[in-house]
Scaffold this motif. Sequence first.
Motif, short mmCIF file in Angstrom:
data_model
loop_
_atom_site.label_atom_id
_atom_site.label_comp_id
_atom_site.label_asym_id
_atom_site.label_seq_id
_atom_site.Cartn_x
_atom_site.Cartn_y
_atom_site.Cartn_z
N SER A 29 3.95 1.42 -1.13
CA SER A 29 4.36 1.60 -2.49
C SER A 29 3.50 2.23 -3.59
O SER A 29 3.84 2.81 -4.35
CB SER A 29 4.93 -0.08 -2.76
OG SER A 29 5.87 -0.67 -2.28
N TRP A 30 2.16 1.77 -3.40
CA TRP A 30 1.20 2.36 -4.43
C TRP A 30 0.96 3.79 -4.09
O TRP A 30 1.07 4.41 -4.98
CB TRP A 30 -0.36 1.61 -4.00
CG TRP A 30 -1.14 2.34 -4.64
CD1 TRP A 30 -1.63 2.19 -5.88
CD2 TRP A 30 -2.18 3.29 -4.26
NE1 TRP A 30 -2.77 2.73 -6.49
CE2 TRP A 30 -3.03 3.67 -5.25
CE3 TRP A 30 -2.33 4.03 -3.09
CZ2 TRP A 30 -4.08 4.78 -5.09
CZ3 TRP A 30 -3.02 5.10 -2.90
CH2 TRP A 30 -4.14 5.36 -4.00
N ILE A 31 1.11 4.41 -2.82
CA ILE A 31 1.24 5.61 -2.61
C ILE A 31 2.44 6.56 -3.24
O ILE A 31 2.38 7.64 -4.00
CB ILE A 31 1.23 6.03 -0.99
CG1 ILE A 31 -0.26 5.74 -0.63
CG2 ILE A 31 1.43 7.43 -0.64
CD1 ILE A 31 -0.13 5.59 1.03
N GLN A 60 7.94 7.25 -0.78
CA GLN A 60 9.04 6.76 -1.83
C GLN A 60 10.20 6.49 -0.76
O GLN A 60 10.92 5.49 -1.18
CB GLN A 60 9.54 7.80 -2.64
CG GLN A 60 8.35 8.02 -3.82
CD GLN A 60 8.55 9.04 -4.74
OE1 GLN A 60 9.72 9.70 -4.63
NE2 GLN A 60 7.80 9.30 -5.65
N HIS A 74 9.29 3.05 0.71
CA HIS A 74 9.43 2.12 -0.46
C HIS A 74 10.67 1.64 -0.67
O HIS A 74 10.94 0.39 -0.68
CB HIS A 74 8.73 2.60 -1.56
CG HIS A 74 8.74 1.79 -2.80
ND1 HIS A 74 8.14 0.51 -2.93
CD2 HIS A 74 9.49 1.72 -3.73
CE1 HIS A 74 8.41 -0.09 -3.90
NE2 HIS A 74 9.57 0.47 -4.63
N TYR A 76 0.91 -1.17 0.04
CA TYR A 76 -0.07 0.23 0.01
C TYR A 76 0.79 1.28 0.07
O TYR A 76 0.54 2.22 -0.49
CB TYR A 76 -0.97 -0.09 1.08
CG TYR A 76 -1.92 0.88 1.20
CD1 TYR A 76 -3.12 0.94 0.47
CD2 TYR A 76 -2.01 2.20 1.98
CE1 TYR A 76 -4.32 2.07 0.49
CE2 TYR A 76 -2.87 3.06 1.92
CZ TYR A 76 -3.89 3.22 0.94
OH TYR A 76 -4.83 3.96 1.27
N TYR A 115 4.17 5.52 -5.96
CA TYR A 115 4.29 5.50 -7.20
C TYR A 115 2.84 5.51 -8.18
O TYR A 115 3.06 5.63 -9.37
CB TYR A 115 5.31 4.62 -7.88
CG TYR A 115 6.67 4.71 -7.11
CD1 TYR A 115 7.59 5.65 -7.85
CD2 TYR A 115 7.19 3.92 -6.41
CE1 TYR A 115 8.85 5.93 -7.42
CE2 TYR A 115 8.47 4.09 -5.76
CZ TYR A 115 9.17 5.28 -6.32
OH TYR A 115 10.51 5.37 -5.91
N LYS A 116 1.70 5.45 -7.66
CA LYS A 116 0.54 5.34 -8.15
C LYS A 116 -0.31 6.52 -7.81
O LYS A 116 -1.10 6.97 -8.61
CB LYS A 116 -0.15 4.17 -7.86
CG LYS A 116 0.63 2.72 -8.36
CD LYS A 116 0.69 2.84 -10.03
CE LYS A 116 1.40 1.46 -10.51
NZ LYS A 116 1.66 1.40 -11.87
N PHE A 117 -0.36 6.99 -6.50
CA PHE A 117 -0.93 8.07 -6.12
C PHE A 117 -0.84 9.34 -6.66
O PHE A 117 0.54 9.77 -6.66
CB PHE A 117 -1.04 8.04 -4.48
CG PHE A 117 -1.68 9.19 -3.88
CD1 PHE A 117 -3.20 9.26 -3.83
CD2 PHE A 117 -1.01 10.64 -3.36
CE1 PHE A 117 -3.81 10.13 -3.33
CE2 PHE A 117 -1.55 11.37 -2.72
CZ PHE A 117 -3.13 11.14 -2.62
N THR A 118 -1.77 10.15 -7.00
CA THR A 118 -1.26 11.39 -7.87
C THR A 118 -1.79 12.62 -6.81
O THR A 118 -3.08 12.82 -6.30
CB THR A 118 -2.53 11.86 -8.89
OG1 THR A 118 -2.00 10.59 -9.85
CG2 THR A 118 -1.95 13.04 -9.59
N VAL A 162 3.98 11.99 -0.91
CA VAL A 162 4.28 11.13 -1.81
C VAL A 162 5.99 10.66 -1.47
O VAL A 162 6.50 9.81 -1.67
CB VAL A 162 4.06 11.57 -2.95
CG1 VAL A 162 4.78 10.33 -4.18
CG2 VAL A 162 2.50 11.35 -3.35
#
Length: 283
Positions: free
Chosen positions: A131-133, A152, A155, A129, A135-138, A148
């Motif tokens: 990792s999603w924040i 990272q 991550h 989750y 590189y995927k969360f805008t 973010v």
Amino acid sequence: MANPILPGISEAEQELLYKKLNEYNQGRTSYKEAGAYLVVLPRPESPRYSLWVYSPLPERQSIFYVQDLSTDIHESLRAASSLCYYSPRCILLVEYNAKRMQSKGDDIISFGKYHGHFLHEIFRIDPAYVSWIAYKFTPRIPKQERFVQIAQVYHSVHLDIQKRQAHQKYSTSHFLGKEGDKVKELTLKVLRVRLEDDPYKTTVKGTTPYFYVRQILTLEDPIGNLVTFRTNSRTASRESCQVPATEHAFEPGESVYIASARISCTFTSGNKQYTRLNYVKFK
């Protein structure tokens, strides 16, 4: 960067510890480029050493909490170095800095199923989750951009730990040191106990056999390093391979607390590395 004075150990121990830490850090990337893992000294409100990560990525506060370690410096450094062994980051010992280490609230998740939790809390239970924040969360506002960046950083810590886990497929443990080294303050869990009669002390008096039993223990520390040592019965047993009732019989799953011991040798069996101890003194 000056080395802090470590509480509870002698000056000679401290000098040796810093020497080993310098050897560990040789060949690793400068903290100015890759960041570093920080082992932070205890303080009155937190008696344990703790692991933090410094990253040059975020613009403002750049030191973030990872996890608590032990109250003992030797065990704390052993845990940190094992966890971060395959990372290019070095490990530094530092004092707690309230100004740079207190959370400003910009690492709190403000949406989704983990709303209200810190990133370091979710990093431990659901790293995917984080990792999603990362590189995927805008991000929609400047504060979320920093959020973010912090994700990272966590991550990257997760990737360092994954490198260790990948290597564990081939080597599931590490040695606690070199032959002749002294180790202190170990907390171990018994995995297996093998009993055997000491052939040099076992004897027969008249028609009665007297067996002196050895307990050969295989144990692991909190991060999975394997240890073995044996204890010899001081009193005789009338039964072969049976610990006398007057002495302690170790059981699998039992916790063993060692004040000090010396490494008699290290060896590898299959894909596992073992540290054999002698001169074991229990707490």
